[in-house]
Design an enzyme around this catalytic site. Structure first.
Site, mmCIF file in Angstrom:
data_model
loop_
_atom_site.group_PDB
_atom_site.id
_atom_site.type_symbol
_atom_site.label_atom_id
_atom_site.label_comp_id
_atom_site.label_asym_id
_atom_site.label_seq_id
_atom_site.Cartn_x
_atom_site.Cartn_y
_atom_site.Cartn_z
ATOM 1 N NE ARG A 125 -2.159 -0.615 3.608
ATOM 2 C CZ ARG A 125 -2.585 -0.024 4.714
ATOM 3 N NH1 ARG A 125 -3.770 0.525 4.754
ATOM 4 N NH2 ARG A 125 -1.819 0.010 5.779
ATOM 5 C CB SER A 183 5.967 -6.114 8.117
ATOM 6 O OG SER A 183 5.441 -4.834 8.330
ATOM 7 C CG ASP A 235 3.442 -5.480 10.414
ATOM 8 O OD1 ASP A 235 4.409 -5.902 11.064
ATOM 9 O OD2 ASP A 235 2.689 -6.224 9.777
#
Ligand SMILES: Nc1ncnc2c1ncn2[C@@H]1O[C@H](COP(=O)(O)OP(=O)(O)OP(=O)(O)O)[C@@H](O)[C@H]1O
Length: 479
Positions: free
Chosen positions: A106, A167, A221
């Site tokens: 994203r 992550s 994350d």
């Protein structure tokens, strides 16, 4: 073999599989789970004695990760993140964030203004080829998405600060330096391990030359989740992910983090990224791993690695249920001893099915029936539905209990009387019982003087990345 199938079907008005205590039970008057299956699933029950063993071993692993002398050989790496300060609600500005860490990638634009946060984002799916192709192509793909979105949003020339949520296990050497230690969660791009992913991102942006970006933080994350939750709740000290993978982080005193080599900017603390997915990679979890765990691991792209993660996270949970269902079908206890091609196909049983099946209201079989039909098991009986639901409950409950034991260790380690845990990840969010199972189990394991809460942390990867960048800017401005 089919003769072994026990089809004791009755039509009770109410039927409930209780999944809170011990082994899941079926209330009286309902089709009972086939006793042979119940007996074989005892190995999936982690009683409190086993969880105590887990907690002792986990704490020992954390201490080993934190200490210089033992760090190199430690499997729970306890990586200092260089995030020393939590948000205080005064953070302002416009930020870009990139979120790479699982099935989707994203790009986000986040505007912070005190307690207000506006987020615009675009999701790009990552193809198998990109996930397992050359590293440079992965970063070119990221830079292309970033550039396209920045142009679309009219910020290509604004030199916005960017927080990069990456992550995977990174050895951090500063807030903007992160060297990839190993790939997890199905990624295996060549030429990235051992390199600084921020430099690789900058190089890809430079190769394009059409956007101006200031990369000012790299984080995972888990850290983003902690920050995002801390922005809303001052008691937040722990971040947890239960999604494609699983990981945790917590606020530790700098004095205990022997690898942390930066001056204290005042808080005396630093967020430690545990990388707890690797717990057990030295055999520390062998006392509670079962054949399904070994099978999932053997067929993965990283055998022997991330063994804790493989017992818990969404990438593996559905497959674990499928393996159990395959076994009990082949032993003659389920699906008429026949099964179907899909049931015997690796990864055909998605983790979302586990949630859907456990979400069927007591005495109803809507979701499980639909899923069985989709898997070519149209002849499944009510007994099969009950058995399959039981397998889902055993495996999801084991995952929730492992995570609970891990959090109990962290809550004690933080040492404050009131601690909030920020949690993100689709498994935690969508599984109907995961949160409640965790609440109950942690209450059972922890001393009563600790007050804890488990909070869904909305969008840690996006807002958390912006907050890390914003807090760094705020602290730098304070001198
Ligand atoms: N309804 C559901 N219930 C439980 N798990 C689900 C559900 N839907 C999808 N999943 C699982 O959730 C995982 C994706 O979770 P999520 O999107 O939170 O992870 P990610 O952001 O890709 O990676 P991570 O959060 O681990 O870094 C997949 O493994 C998928 O199988």
């Amino acid at each position: 073999m089919a003769s072994k199938c026990k089809s004791k079907i009755c039509n009770p008005p109410e039927q409930e599989i209780k999944v809170t205590q011990g082994t899941p039970e079926v209330t009286q008057g309902t089709p009972e789970v086939t006793p042979e299956i119940v007996a074989a699933c005892q190995e999936l029950v982690l009683d409190n004695d086993k969880l105590q063993t887990y907690m002792t071993t986990f704490l020992d692993n954390i201490e080993r990760g934190l200490k210089k002398e033992t760090h190199d050989d430690a499997v729970v790496k306890c990586i200092p993140t260089y995030v020393q300060d939590l948000p205080n609600g005064t953070e302002t500005g416009k930020f870009l964030a990139l979120d790479l860490g699982g099935s989707n990638f994203r790009v986000l634009i986040i505007t912070l203004d005190g307690k207000e946060c506006d987020m615009q984002s675009k999701v790009y799916s990552i193809s198998h080829e990109v996930m397992q192709g050359p590293g440079e192509e992965l970063f070119d793909f990221i830079a292309t998405c970033l550039a396209e979105y920045a142009v679309e949003q009219g910020v290509a020339d604004a030199t916005l600060p960017l927080g990069f949520t990456f992550s995977f296990p990174l050895i951090q050497k500063g807030l903007t330096v992160g060297v990839l230690e190993r790939w997890t969660k199905g990624f295996s791009c060549e030429g990235v391990i051992g390199n600084d992913v921020v430099q690789m991102l900058k190089a890809a942006i430079d190769r394009r030359g059409d956007v101006k970006i200031d990369v000012c933080a790299v984080l995972n994350d888990t850290t983003g989740t902690l920050m995002s939750c801390a922005w809303k709740n001052n008691d937040t000290r722990i971040g947890l992910i239960v999604g494609t993978g699983t990981n945790g982080c917590y606020v530790e005193k700098q004095a205990n983090v022997e690898l942390f080599d930066e001056p204290d900017r005042g808080s005396g603390n630093v967020i430690v990224n545990l990388e707890w997915g690797a717990f057990g990679d030295d055999g520390g979890l062998d006392f509670c791993r079962v054949q399904y765990d070994r099978d999932v691991d053997a067929r993965s792209i990283n055998p022997g690695k991330q063994l804790h993660e493989k017992m818990i996270s969404g990438m593996y949970m559905g497959e674990m249920v499928r393996l159990a269902a395959e076994r009990f079908t082949k032993e003659g206890y389920m699906f008429g001893g026949k099964g179907s091609e899909q049931l015997f196909t690796p990864d055909a049983f998605e983790t979302r099915f586990v949630s859907d099946i456990e979400a069927d209201a007591p005495g109803t079989y809507n979701n499980v029936k639909q899923i069985c039909n989709d898997l070519g098991l149209a002849d499944a009986t009510e007994q099969d539905y009950v058995n399959l639901r039981y397998l889902c409950a055993c495996i999801s409950r084991r995952a929730a209990h492992l995570v609970s034991a891990g959090l109990t260790v962290l809550i004690r380690k933080v040492g404050e009387k009131k601690v909030a845990v920020g949690i993100d990840g689709t498994v935690y969010k969508n599984h109907p019982n995961f949160h409640n199972l965790m609440m109950e189990k942690i209450k059972e394991l922890i001393e009563p003087e600790y007050e804890f809460s488990l909070m869904l942390s909305e969008d840690g990867s996006g807002r958390g990345a912006a907050l890390v960048a914003a807090v760094a800017a705020r602290v730098a401005a304070q001198g």
